[in-house]
Motif scaffolding. Structure first.
Motif, PDB file in Angstrom:
ATOM      1  N   GLY A  53       0.837  -1.191   0.000  1.00 19.46           N
ATOM      2  CA  GLY A  53       0.000   0.000   0.000  1.00 19.46           C
ATOM      3  C   GLY A  53       0.870   1.239   0.000  1.00 19.46           C
ATOM      4  N   LEU A  54       0.556   2.200  -0.850  1.00 21.22           N
ATOM      5  CA  LEU A  54       1.336   3.440  -0.934  1.00 21.22           C
ATOM      6  C   LEU A  54       0.405   4.637  -1.004  1.00 21.22           C
ATOM      7  N   GLY A  55       0.695   5.645  -0.177  1.00 19.90           N
ATOM      8  CA  GLY A  55      -0.106   6.866  -0.157  1.00 19.90           C
ATOM      9  C   GLY A  55       0.779   8.092  -0.077  1.00 19.90           C
ATOM     10  N   SER A  56       0.153   9.250  -0.111  1.00 21.31           N
ATOM     11  CA  SER A  56       0.906  10.506  -0.213  1.00 21.31           C
ATOM     12  C   SER A  56       1.428  11.015   1.115  1.00 21.31           C
ATOM     13  N   GLY A  57       0.921  10.476   2.253  1.00 21.45           N
ATOM     14  CA  GLY A  57       1.300  11.011   3.562  1.00 21.45           C
ATOM     15  C   GLY A  57       0.379  12.166   3.935  1.00 21.45           C
ATOM     16  N   TRP A  58       0.034  12.240   5.240  1.00 23.29           N
ATOM     17  CA  TRP A  58      -0.934  13.279   5.625  1.00 23.29           C
ATOM     18  C   TRP A  58      -0.702  13.872   7.022  1.00 23.29           C
ATOM     19  N   PHE A  59       0.048  13.167   7.895  1.00 19.09           N
ATOM     20  CA  PHE A  59       0.128  13.563   9.305  1.00 19.09           C
ATOM     21  C   PHE A  59       1.344  14.471   9.504  1.00 19.09           C
ATOM     22  N   GLU A  60       1.085  15.778   9.483  1.00 20.65           N
ATOM     23  CA  GLU A  60       2.178  16.748   9.492  1.00 20.65           C
ATOM     24  C   GLU A  60       3.028  16.664  10.760  1.00 20.65           C
ATOM     25  N   ALA A  61       2.396  16.401  11.908  1.00 15.50           N
ATOM     26  CA  ALA A  61       3.130  16.415  13.179  1.00 15.50           C
ATOM     27  C   ALA A  61       4.262  15.393  13.198  1.00 15.50           C
ATOM     28  N   GLU A  62       4.061  14.220  12.625  1.00 12.70           N
ATOM     29  CA  GLU A  62       5.121  13.214  12.652  1.00 12.70           C
ATOM     30  C   GLU A  62       6.282  13.615  11.750  1.00 12.70           C
ATOM     31  N   HIS A  63       6.003  14.354  10.703  1.00 16.43           N
ATOM     32  CA  HIS A  63       7.077  14.841   9.842  1.00 16.43           C
ATOM     33  C   HIS A  63       7.937  15.853  10.596  1.00 16.43           C
ATOM     34  N   ARG A  64       7.310  16.768  11.302  1.00 16.45           N
ATOM     35  CA  ARG A  64       8.061  17.737  12.104  1.00 16.45           C
ATOM     36  C   ARG A  64       8.878  17.040  13.186  1.00 16.45           C
ATOM     37  N   ALA A  65       8.284  16.021  13.794  1.00 17.13           N
ATOM     38  CA  ALA A  65       8.929  15.351  14.926  1.00 17.13           C
ATOM     39  C   ALA A  65      10.185  14.589  14.525  1.00 17.13           C
ATOM     40  N   TYR A  66      10.261  14.156  13.265  1.00 15.18           N
ATOM     41  CA  TYR A  66      11.401  13.350  12.845  1.00 15.18           C
ATOM     42  C   TYR A  66      12.157  13.936  11.651  1.00 15.18           C
ATOM     43  N   GLY A  67      11.985  15.238  11.434  1.00 12.99           N
ATOM     44  CA  GLY A  67      12.783  15.944  10.442  1.00 12.99           C
ATOM     45  C   GLY A  67      12.516  15.536   9.009  1.00 12.99           C
ATOM     46  N   ILE A  68      11.267  15.203   8.711  1.00 10.49           N
ATOM     47  CA  ILE A  68      10.892  14.774   7.364  1.00 10.49           C
ATOM     48  C   ILE A  68      10.171  15.930   6.670  1.00 10.49           C
ATOM     49  N   PRO A  69      10.610  16.340   5.494  1.00 10.60           N
ATOM     50  CA  PRO A  69       9.918  17.429   4.781  1.00 10.60           C
ATOM     51  C   PRO A  69       8.451  17.080   4.547  1.00 10.60           C
ATOM     52  N   PHE A  70       7.606  18.104   4.663  1.00 12.79           N
ATOM     53  CA  PHE A  70       6.173  17.917   4.473  1.00 12.79           C
ATOM     54  C   PHE A  70       5.685  18.978   3.493  1.00 12.79           C
ATOM     55  N   PRO A  71       5.779  18.682   2.204  1.00 11.29           N
ATOM     56  CA  PRO A  71       5.378  19.678   1.201  1.00 11.29           C
ATOM     57  C   PRO A  71       3.868  19.834   1.115  1.00 11.29           C
ATOM     58  N   SER A  72       3.439  20.656   0.171  1.00 13.36           N
ATOM     59  CA  SER A  72       2.020  20.907  -0.035  1.00 13.36           C
ATOM     60  C   SER A  72       1.305  19.642  -0.484  1.00 13.36           C
ATOM     61  N   VAL A  73      -0.031  19.674  -0.399  1.00 19.06           N
ATOM     62  CA  VAL A  73      -0.832  18.537  -0.850  1.00 19.06           C
ATOM     63  C   VAL A  73      -0.527  18.216  -2.306  1.00 19.06           C
ATOM     64  N   ARG A  74      -0.476  19.245  -3.140  1.00 19.31           N
ATOM     65  CA  ARG A  74      -0.222  19.021  -4.563  1.00 19.31           C
ATOM     66  C   ARG A  74       1.129  18.348  -4.773  1.00 19.31           C
ATOM     67  N   GLU A  75       2.171  18.841  -4.089  1.00 15.74           N
ATOM     68  CA  GLU A  75       3.494  18.249  -4.272  1.00 15.74           C
ATOM     69  C   GLU A  75       3.545  16.821  -3.724  1.00 15.74           C
ATOM     70  N   ARG A  76       2.891  16.588  -2.588  1.00 18.91           N
ATOM     71  CA  ARG A  76       2.888  15.225  -2.051  1.00 18.91           C
ATOM     72  C   ARG A  76       2.229  14.263  -3.029  1.00 18.91           C
ATOM     73  N   PHE A  77       1.164  14.711  -3.661  1.00 24.11           N
ATOM     74  CA  PHE A  77       0.486  13.844  -4.619  1.00 24.11           C
ATOM     75  C   PHE A  77       1.317  13.669  -5.884  1.00 24.11           C
ATOM     76  N   ASP A  78       2.020  14.726  -6.291  1.00 22.71           N
ATOM     77  CA  ASP A  78       2.922  14.598  -7.443  1.00 22.71           C
ATOM     78  C   ASP A  78       4.026  13.589  -7.141  1.00 22.71           C
ATOM     79  N   ARG A  79       4.554  13.640  -5.935  1.00 18.39           N
ATOM     80  CA  ARG A  79       5.605  12.697  -5.543  1.00 18.39           C
ATOM     81  C   ARG A  79       5.064  11.266  -5.491  1.00 18.39           C
ATOM     82  N   LEU A  80       3.853  11.105  -4.977  1.00 24.61           N
ATOM     83  CA  LEU A  80       3.230   9.785  -4.970  1.00 24.61           C
ATOM     84  C   LEU A  80       3.116   9.245  -6.382  1.00 24.61           C
ATOM     85  N   THR A  81       2.677  10.075  -7.318  1.00 24.44           N
ATOM     86  CA  THR A  81       2.525   9.660  -8.709  1.00 24.44           C
ATOM     87  C   THR A  81       3.853   9.184  -9.280  1.00 24.44           C
ATOM     88  N   GLU A  82       4.920   9.940  -9.025  1.00 22.63           N
ATOM     89  CA  GLU A  82       6.232   9.547  -9.530  1.00 22.63           C
ATOM     90  C   GLU A  82       6.734   8.281  -8.842  1.00 22.63           C
TER      91      GLU A  82
END
Length: 310
Positions: free
Chosen positions: A102-131
């Motif tokens: 299963g693969l998705g775009s990611g949605w939980f911003e707090a966990e990205h902040r907590a572990y130093g993971i970039p959290f781009p805009s919805v559009r960019e996250r979906f573009d990255r998922l597509t790629e």
């Protein structure tokens, strides 16, 4: 109807807890053991802390023998597509070909902040998922001895040997889900063997299944080439007192859960409530087990509900 056990380890569990659930699910005849892919709890303290999904599934793969294993869903923001393709292919080999991806775009911003993971805009996250879907499936599907190249806005692959190959051919089944109106159905029709709508009302699921079925038809695929699934919280009991006890343990209100999940109530009640969902086209259900210490919960469901769904 297939029934799969789905756990949320970020809410607080160790590897041993997840292994115990996976082994119990296998013994009791459930179709699969799936887990979420999160690094922070949505509520509570999350102790003892998160576990990595693919590290965990690789270990469970070596300690089980028949049950299918997967994520609902891996976050595309957490990993580069090349290393992700390697990790999933390796776990597929370690399991003897029992992985579903299963693969998705990611949605939980707090966990990205907590572990130093970039959290781009919805559009960019979906573009990255597509790629990522194009790259991972492309790496797996490239014939041995040939190389794979990809030039995208976010990821570029140059002369990759596209190794290792997963055990399943051409690759593990891909699961895509969500309620997006346009891009999600199109991606599902292009890449997915299964489409999942998690924790959504009946009419929302009906609408989304119709969108995906239309996209599947437009892509020239056979209607039965897509499996349609849903995820629901599980809170079952042999009587009302047991249902209430289990609800209290997970800190949920019975009436609230009954209003949004057909897997809440007594065994007979659950079978009756699943009827309309089956008529809707739900072929597979992910039962969200929030109290991983309660293996008797699984045994009750396997004994009293599963036989009536098969």
């Amino acid at each position: 109807m297939d029934v799969r056990i789905f756990v949320e380890p970020q809410q607080g569990s160790r590897y041993a807890d997840q292994l115990a659930v996976a082994r119990a699910a296998e013994t009791l005849g459930f179709d699969a053991f799936f887990r979420s892919d999160h690094y922070a709890a949505m509520s509570g303290d999350g102790l003892p802390g998160p576990t990595d999904s693919w590290v965990t599934l690789g270990a469970i793969a070596r300690e089980t023998s028949t049950i299918r294993l997967g994520t609902l869903v891996t976050s595309a923001t957490f990993r580069y597509p090349g290393p992700l393709a390697i990790a999933v292919a390796q776990v597929d080999e370690m399991s003897g070909g029992r992985v579903e991806f299963g693969l998705g775009s990611g949605w939980f911003e707090a966990e990205h902040r907590a572990y130093g993971i970039p959290f781009p805009s919805v559009r960019e996250r979906f573009d990255r998922l597509t790629e990522q879907l194009a790259i991972v499936s492309g790496l797996w599907s490239t014939p041995p001895g040939e190389t794979f190249d990809y030039a995208g806005e976010h990821y570029t692959i140059v002369e990759s040997p596209a190794l290792p190959k997963p055990t399943q051919s051409p690759h593990p089944p891909i699961v895509i889900g969500g309620t997006g109106a346009k891009r999600t159905p199109a991606l599902a029709a292009q890449y997915a063997a299964e489409f999942n709508v998690p924790f959504a009302p009946f009419e929302v699921v009906r609408t989304q299944f119709t969108r995906v079925a239309d996209a599947v038809a437009a892509a020239g695929r056979a209607p039965d080439s897509m499996v349609y699934s849903c995820a629901f919280v599980l809170c079952a009991g042999s009587d009302e007192a047991e249902v209430s006890r289990r609800a209290k343990v997970i800190g949920r209100d019975v009436d609230e859960m009954r209003s949004n999940s057909p897997l809440v109530g007594t065994s007979a009640e659950i079978v009756d409530k699943l009827g309309p969902w089956i008529e809707l086209g739900v072929q597979r259900v992910y039962a969200q087990l929030l109290d991983m210490s309660d293996l008797a919960h699984l045994e009750l469901f396997a004994t009293e509900v599963l036989p009536q769904l098969r």
